[in-house]
Design an enzyme around this catalytic site. Structure first.
Site, PDB file in Angstrom:
ATOM      1  N   ASP A  18       1.015  -1.047  -0.350  1.00  0.00           N
ATOM      2  CA  ASP A  18       0.115   0.126   0.111  1.00  0.00           C
ATOM      3  C   ASP A  18       0.984   0.997  -0.079  1.00  0.00           C
ATOM      4  O   ASP A  18       2.234   1.347   0.026  1.00  0.00           O
ATOM      5  CB  ASP A  18      -1.413  -0.200   1.736  1.00  0.00           C
TER       6      ASP A  18
ATOM      7  N   GLU B 111     -11.007   6.699   4.898  1.00  0.00           N
ATOM      8  CA  GLU B 111      -9.374   5.626   5.491  1.00  0.00           C
ATOM      9  C   GLU B 111      -9.579   6.374   6.891  1.00  0.00           C
ATOM     10  O   GLU B 111     -10.969   6.614   7.415  1.00  0.00           O
ATOM     11  CB  GLU B 111      -8.609   5.789   4.786  1.00  0.00           C
TER      12      GLU B 111
END
Length: 695
Positions: A344, A550
């Site tokens: 990521d 997020e």
């Protein structure tokens, strides 16, 4: 024994020398005598033989450039030609802001990405996207071996970074549809729009099994139920194409220029973190990991997914980016995944605490664990230098590097990137096309979940009549395209308002659905006096959460954004109302439920708000079912189907249904008696006929 490159160099030197010798003898002796001419002819024959030998090695034997060769042979051939610098470059993915064509060429960069909101310019057209991608690609193609880069982007509910693209409902809404054919069509539409802008790689789908709605990424999860998430991985078949019969399972597959490489994320158990805190620790037994969180990866691999992205989170205290037992031992060895594993965004930095505090160790731990491509958006030079040092000093064996690069090349060959590295303008009309918007509108209709319909079962509120004297539409989310799309839309954290892209708000959809004779009044947060004094036939209240992404969406209270609660109280306390909740998860609604006549969970529907009106007014039926449990109180969480303490407000799988109806009228005094007018008309006609007969 000479290497392939050394053999080529030696043959080229021989060819050059032979040419020089031939020219010398030809010009010196060609006019002297016949014997000298014969010698020159023999020399010429020798030179021609050398030329043929050279071309047989240099031109004919370049297997990696031959699309007729098997992918494995092409990978092996190209890998054998690559230097260490070229191999390490393939393992690097950087952000477009940090890149130039010269950087792509000099560092042999294997991949680029656009982070959320990273665009060629603030008002970038499809042509701007294509030209930007091709410019970077030309830098990669100008390298010695001409290995194309692969450009990736977060297309998580449509091509969501691009202005005027179709924005589909987020995954939580798609889970409520239970429609695997629909998600395949959404995948295909998304792939076409992404590919239309010159991009061949989408960081989707998210196949997390969200076990706690307090998690800020819960709307990226299809469901709390593992089986439902497994079923919805059919979106991969839309993104990448249906795997041909007889193909080897577990091998990446991308079926044409209108398809993209997909990415299953985030490996693994990101949806199970403690208290739903993003990037936190998932405490779970091996059995829980394998039975709840791992199965969707098995399905994704069987369906040919090209890449897997590793999670920021940890499992029982160990960072996933450094977990070789799961990345290599389970994903690659046990599940036999043949695509490449990508980190990521700055994911390897998070291996240490604080992040980036021991970067050389993070590079060593992540590559050794099995990560093949590392997303280093900005500090790529540091990463490259550290990895080269670790390889040179044998901390990381060359076999690990070769494995990583082979996987990356396998995906690039499989998707035809070597044959078609540059984008053209043939698909520009795919972006935001009416056909794709029709699919999105269908998805909105099927994702809506009807949680309450009337205060008494015998007096349903929905479907709403299209003919009414006065209708109130209220709420902060009724006329806000950004709010109804949610996070990951145009910008990373989404936006507010109607200016940043093209679509239909819920208010616009309502105005389009009702009869022209019906008066629609919109007020975002009307007070009690306004509602009472206007004698509305009914009200539609649209409220919910503001966009987030997020960790910015992590919430310990899960409340509707202000002034939403006041709007519900002011409106629903004084007129019959339907409340439409726009949210990425279940939110606190129980305190207001008694005053609400009808309640609809619309999730984050995207750009096609008309789909909400389609169902409210009965043009289509309510069919959606909850893809996750709706709690009574936040202190019950986490709470999922099957738990011993299961006591929901609305259970997993709940959803009332309606039947599609024809248009009907209503007055403020008859709003809850849908067929009263018809009955009265029938009675009047009957009495008239009866009177005539008696007379």
């Amino acid at each position: 024994m000479l290497s392939h490159e050394s053999t080529q160099s030696l043959l080229y030197i021989c060819y050059t020398a032979a040419t020089a010798v031939y020219n010398f003898f030809f010009f010196r002796y060609s006019r002297s005598n016949v014997n000298n001419m014969m010698s020159i002819r023999y020399l010429g024959i020798m030179m021609m033989m050398m030329v043929l030998l050279w071309w047989s090695v240099v031109a004919i034997d370049v297997k990696y450039k031959d699309p007729k060769q098997p992918v494995a042979a092409r990978v092996k051939d190209l890998l054998g030609r690559m230097t260490v610098d070229e191999k390490i470059g393939q393992m690097v993915q950087i952000e477009r802001i940090s890149a130039t064509p010269d950087i792509m060429k000099h560092y042999f960069i294997g991949s680029l990405l656009s982070g959320g909101g990273s665009v060629p310019n603030p008002h970038a057209s499809v042509f701007d996207w294509i030209n930007m991608v091709n410019e970077f690609q030309n830098g990669s193609l100008s390298t010695r071996l001409g290995i194309p880069m692969i450009y990736g982007i977060d297309a998580v509910h449509g091509h969501n970074n691009v202005i005027n693209a179709t924005i589909f409902p987020h995954n939580i809404g798609l889970g409520a549809t239970r429609d695997t054919d629909l998600v395949k069509r959404i995948g295909a539409a998304t792939a076409a729009e992404v590919r239309a802008t010159g991009i061949p790689y989408a960081f989707a789908p998210c196949i997390a099994v969200c076990r706690d709605p307090r998690w800020g990424r819960c709307y990226e999860s299809y469901s709390e139920d593992t089986k439902l998430v497994q079923n919805m991985t059919d979106i991969i078949l839309g993104l990448q194409g249906e795997i041909p019969k007889g193909s080897r399972l577990g091998v990446p597959y991308v079926g044409g220029k209108d398809k993209v490489a997909a990415c299953a994320k985030h490996f693994v158990a990101d949806g199970g973190t403690t208290h739903g805190i993003d990037e936190n620790n998932t405490v779970a037994s091996n059995h829980e990991l394998l039975s709840i969180h791992m199965p969707p990866y098995y399905d994704s691999i069987i369906k040919g997914v090209s890449t897997v992205m590793v999670s920021y989170s940890s499992w029982n205290g160990k960072r996933m980016h450094a977990n070789g037992d799961l990345i290599t031992g389970y994903l690659k060895d046990r599940l036999d995944f043949k695509g490449f594993v990508i980190s990521d965004w700055e994911g390897i930095d998070r291996i240490t605490s604080p992040p980036h505090s021991n970067y050389s160790y993070s590079v060593l731990a992540s590559i050794t664990a099995g990560i093949d491509m590392v997303m280093v958006p900005n500090n790529y030079i540091e990463f490259i230098n550290d990895l080269k040092y670790l390889v040179k000093n044998k901390f990381i064996p060359m076999s690990r590097i070769d494995d990583a690069v082979s996987r990356i090349l396998r995906v690039k060959f499989t998707m035809g990137l070597f044959e078609n590295p540059l984008a053209d303008f043939s698909m520009v009309k795919e972006v935001g096309s009416q056909a794709h918007r029709d699919i999105a509108r269908e998805a909105v209709r099927k994702s809506l979940v009807l949680l309450k319909n009337g205060k008494r079962a015998e007096e349903p509120m929905l479907p709403l009549p299209k003919i009414a004297s006065k209708v109130l539409v209220a709420g902060s989310h009724a006329d806000n395209l950004g709010y109804q799309c949610g996070g990951w839309t145009i910008g990373w954290q989404g936006f507010s308002g109607n200016e940043n892209t093209t679509g239909t708000t819920i208010l616009t959809g309502i105005k389009s659905a009702v009869d022209p004779s019906s008066e629609i009044t919109y007020m975002e947060n009307p007070n009690t006096d306004f509602v009472k004094s206007n004698k509305f036939s009914y009200a539609i209240v649209v409220v919910g959460e503001h966009p987030y992404t997020e960790m910015f969406g992590d919430s310990s209270n899960l409340t509707i954004a202000d002034p939403g609660p006041d709007t519900i109280r002011n409106v629903c306390g004084n007129v019959k109302c339907v409340v439409v909740v726009i949210s990425g998860r279940p939110v606190v609604i129980e305190p207001y439920l008694s005053s609400i006549d009808a309640l609809v969970a619309a999730w984050l529907p995207g750009t096609e708000g008309q789909g909400v009106a389609d169902v409210l007014f009965g043009d289509h039926e309510f069919t959606g079912k909850l893809s996750r449990t709706w709690f009574k109180r936040v202190d019950q969480l986490p709470m999922n189907i099957g738990d011993t303490h299961y006591d929901p407000l609305f259970p997993y799988g709940f959803g009332l249904t309606t039947k599609a109806v024809t248009a009907r009228s209503v007055s403020s005094g008859m709003a809850r008696r849908p067929f009263v007018l018809g009955i009265l008309v029938s009675l009047f006609i009957s009495l008239s006929l009866s009177h005539k007969y008696i007379a």
